[in-house]
Design a protein around this motif. Structure first.
Motif, short mmCIF file in Angstrom:
data_model
loop_
_atom_site.label_atom_id
_atom_site.label_comp_id
_atom_site.label_asym_id
_atom_site.label_seq_id
_atom_site.Cartn_x
_atom_site.Cartn_y
_atom_site.Cartn_z
N GLY A 140 0.74 -1.33 0.09
CA GLY A 140 0.08 0.07 0.09
C GLY A 140 0.87 1.31 0.05
N GLY A 141 2.10 1.14 0.37
CA GLY A 141 2.77 2.37 0.43
C GLY A 141 4.28 2.17 -0.34
N HIS A 142 4.64 1.11 -1.06
CA HIS A 142 5.59 0.99 -1.65
C HIS A 142 5.45 0.27 -2.99
N ALA A 165 1.54 0.89 -6.19
CA ALA A 165 0.41 0.25 -6.79
C ALA A 165 -0.79 -0.09 -5.68
N GLY A 166 -0.21 -0.49 -4.54
CA GLY A 166 -1.83 -0.63 -3.86
C GLY A 166 -2.63 0.67 -3.72
N GLU A 167 -1.85 1.64 -3.59
CA GLU A 167 -2.79 2.86 -3.39
C GLU A 167 -3.71 3.19 -4.49
N ALA A 168 -3.07 2.91 -5.77
CA ALA A 168 -3.70 2.92 -7.04
C ALA A 168 -4.93 2.20 -7.02
N PHE A 169 -4.97 0.82 -6.40
CA PHE A 169 -6.16 0.18 -6.31
C PHE A 169 -7.15 0.90 -5.21
N ASP A 170 -6.52 1.22 -4.11
CA ASP A 170 -7.45 1.67 -2.99
C ASP A 170 -8.05 2.94 -3.39
N LYS A 171 -7.18 3.98 -3.92
CA LYS A 171 -7.86 5.24 -4.39
C LYS A 171 -8.94 5.21 -5.17
N GLY A 182 -9.22 -1.42 -1.35
CA GLY A 182 -9.49 -1.55 -2.67
C GLY A 182 -9.03 -2.63 -3.66
N GLY A 183 -7.90 -3.39 -3.30
CA GLY A 183 -7.18 -4.40 -4.07
C GLY A 183 -8.02 -5.39 -4.20
N PRO A 184 -8.46 -6.10 -3.06
CA PRO A 184 -9.51 -7.27 -3.04
C PRO A 184 -10.76 -6.99 -3.68
N ILE A 186 -11.58 -4.72 -6.09
CA ILE A 186 -11.34 -4.73 -7.23
C ILE A 186 -11.19 -6.03 -7.89
N GLN A 187 -10.32 -6.84 -7.34
CA GLN A 187 -9.93 -8.15 -8.10
C GLN A 187 -11.28 -9.08 -8.10
N ARG A 188 -12.32 -8.86 -6.91
CA ARG A 188 -13.46 -9.54 -6.82
C ARG A 188 -14.48 -8.98 -7.96
N GLY A 269 6.43 -9.83 -3.13
CA GLY A 269 5.78 -9.85 -1.89
C GLY A 269 5.01 -8.41 -1.76
N GLY A 270 4.28 -8.17 -0.56
CA GLY A 270 3.54 -6.98 -0.23
C GLY A 270 2.09 -7.34 -0.70
N GLY A 271 1.16 -6.77 0.02
CA GLY A 271 -0.35 -7.17 -0.23
C GLY A 271 -0.86 -7.10 -1.79
N MET A 273 0.84 -8.46 -4.04
CA MET A 273 1.26 -9.91 -4.66
C MET A 273 0.35 -10.92 -4.50
N ALA A 274 -0.79 -10.39 -3.37
CA ALA A 274 -1.92 -11.43 -3.23
C ALA A 274 -2.82 -11.29 -4.49
N ASN A 275 -2.66 -10.56 -5.35
CA ASN A 275 -3.65 -10.24 -6.49
C ASN A 275 -3.40 -11.87 -7.65
N SER A 276 -4.27 -12.11 -7.92
CA SER A 276 -4.44 -13.57 -8.52
C SER A 276 -4.06 -13.20 -9.98
N SER A 301 1.37 -12.84 1.68
CA SER A 301 2.13 -11.62 0.84
C SER A 301 1.37 -10.34 1.65
N THR A 302 0.27 -10.33 2.28
CA THR A 302 -0.39 -8.97 3.06
C THR A 302 0.51 -9.05 4.19
N ASP A 303 0.30 -8.04 5.14
CA ASP A 303 0.97 -7.79 6.23
C ASP A 303 0.77 -9.08 7.18
N ASN A 304 1.85 -9.66 7.83
CA ASN A 304 1.76 -10.63 8.65
C ASN A 304 3.11 -10.49 9.58
O1 KG4 Z 1 1.54 -5.06 2.53
P1 KG4 Z 1 0.06 -4.79 2.59
O2 KG4 Z 1 -0.53 -5.76 3.33
O3 KG4 Z 1 0.27 -3.55 3.59
C1 KG4 Z 1 1.33 -2.51 3.45
O4 KG4 Z 1 2.30 -2.59 3.94
O5 KG4 Z 1 0.60 -1.27 2.83
O6 KG4 Z 1 -0.37 -4.16 1.51
C2 KG4 Z 1 -1.69 -3.53 1.47
C3 KG4 Z 1 -2.12 -3.16 -0.03
C4 KG4 Z 1 -3.40 -2.39 -0.14
O7 KG4 Z 1 -3.25 -1.43 -0.93
C5 KG4 Z 1 -4.46 -3.50 -0.64
O8 KG4 Z 1 -5.56 -2.76 -1.49
C6 KG4 Z 1 -3.60 -4.47 -1.52
O9 KG4 Z 1 -2.27 -4.41 -0.71
N1 KG4 Z 1 -4.23 -5.59 -1.62
C7 KG4 Z 1 -4.36 -6.15 -3.10
C8 KG4 Z 1 -4.91 -7.46 -2.69
N2 KG4 Z 1 -4.91 -7.90 -1.45
C9 KG4 Z 1 -4.38 -6.64 -0.97
N3 KG4 Z 1 -4.13 -5.73 -4.21
C10 KG4 Z 1 -4.65 -6.06 -5.17
N4 KG4 Z 1 -5.18 -7.45 -5.15
C11 KG4 Z 1 -5.41 -8.05 -4.17
N5 KG4 Z 1 -5.92 -9.35 -3.91
#
Ligand code: KG4
Ligand code: ZN
Length: 333
Positions: A140-142, A165-171, A182-184, A186-188, A269-271, A273-276, A301-304
């Motif tokens: 969401g930030g990088h 990239a995450g911000e682009a989905f979220d915004k 936004g990411g999950p 939009i994917q859905r 890695g990063g959230g 990267m959960a995108n299918s 891939s998402t925060d853990n």
């Molecule tokens: O790494 P992360 O969990 O938290 C940060 O370090 O920011 O990433 C969160 C970001 C959010 O912008 C969220 O919309 C995005 O990851 N995200 C996804 C998916 N799951 C989470 N983006 C696209 N598709 C997904 N399935």
């Protein structure tokens, strides 16, 4: 660090209160308590609300994680926590809690950079992953392309010059009322859509490996403002086309960097990267070029906090990536 020792990890850099416990390579507990329900009504993470929620929940989550692992506090050999980058108020809660636990049992505290945690995350499921490899870190930030020549030796090849990239989905999701995060969402919605229905840009920057997503977001919102009802564009087509534009943009530079560096191993890695769709394209890139690929599963891939544990276990603590973010370990002694 000896590999059969028990490590307790904390990750509270944003809106997940995450605690993991590993014994050597075995992940005993991976608790991720999301604050999505709390922030949903605001359409985004509210920093003050997030740190308050971490403070309210962390103690209970700690005790329930210990119980699930069937361990006592005295069984812990070391503690690890994220020390930045992230929301400072949220980081402070996890950092100080972790520090107090380590102090109370007289065990070492390891402070881990959040992006190094994402970079290390594939090690949770693939302990044998070894450099050199090229990784795509998208959160969401990088948004970073990083060449890992050796553990601890990170070369930042590309980064975003505006939105991540995450911000682009979220915004865009917030603009369209698709849901949060936004990411999950939009994917859905994209699942039943046509990704080539709308022609959106794949923005380029002056530096060949850098990213820019703010123009794409503007192009997508302008498209919506001027939409012609006769075009019969569905929500799914719009979401799929937008997702495709982000994924393509990510892959264009990453593919170039793979070719340029000649690496044989890739990871991510990063959230995001959960995108299918992104995972599918990363796998195609690996197959087409005979590369080994190490992607953490979507939940890792998402925060853990498991990624914070493996990073500390492998002495991957400091970060050469330096993007001017706060690191608590340099402030709170
Ligand atoms: O790494 P992360 O969990 O938290 C940060 O370090 O920011 O990433 C969160 C970001 C959010 O912008 C969220 O919309 C995005 O990851 N995200 C996804 C998916 N799951 C989470 N983006 C696209 N598709 C997904 N399935
Ligand atoms: Zn993250």
């Amino acid at each position: 660090m000896s590999k059969d020792k028990v490590i307790l990890g904390f990750e509270t850099s944003c809106d997940e209160t995450a605690i993991a416990i590993m014994r050597g390579e075995e992940l005993l507990v991976n608790t991720i308590s999301s604050q999505v329900d709390i922030h949903e009504k605001f359409g985004g993470v509210v920093p003050e609300v997030a740190s308050r929620a971490h403070a309210e929940m962390i103690r209970n989550i700690f005790h329930s994680s210990l119980n699930s692992a069937n361990l006592q506090i005295s069984d812990i050999d070391s503690v690890a926590t994220t020390d930045g980058p992230g929301l400072v108020g949220s980081l402070v809660v996890g950092y100080n809690f972790a520090k107090s636990i380590a102090w109370s049992i007289d065990k070492p505290l390891y402070t881990v950079d959040h992006m190094v945690g994402h970079l290390a995350a594939p090690l949770i499921e693939n302990p044998n992953m070894e450099p050199p490899f090229l990784t795509l870190l998208v959160s969401g930030g990088h948004t970073q392309i990083v060449l890992v020549e050796k553990w601890g030796d990170y070369k930042l090849m590309g980064t975003t010059i505006d939105d991540a990239a995450g911000e682009a989905f979220d915004k865009l999701s917030r603009f369209c009322g698709f849901g949060f995060p936004g990411g999950p969402a939009i994917q859905r919605i994209a699942e039943s859509g046509n990704p080539s229905k709308i022609n959106l840009p794949r923005p380029k920057t002056k530096h060949e490996y850098n990213y820019s997503f703010s123009g794409l977001k503007t192009a997508a919102t302008n498209f919506l403002k001027n939409i012609d009802p006769d075009d019969k564009i569905t929500r799914a087509d719009f979401a799929a086309s937008y997702q495709e534009a982000i994924v393509d943009s990510l892959m264009i530079n990453f593919t170039k960097a793979v070719k340029e560096t000649g690496v044989k191993n890739i990871s991510g890695g990063g959230g995001v990267m959960a995108n299918s769709r992104l995972r599918e394209k990363m796998n195609i890139l690996a197959n087409d070029n005979n590369l080994e690929i190490f992607l953490p599963s979507p939940r890792l891939s998402t925060d853990n906090a498991a990624m914070i544990c493996v990073a500390a276990q492998n002495d991957l603590i400091t970060n050469d990536l330096k993007e001017n973010d706060v690191r608590l370990s340099s402030i709170i002694k």
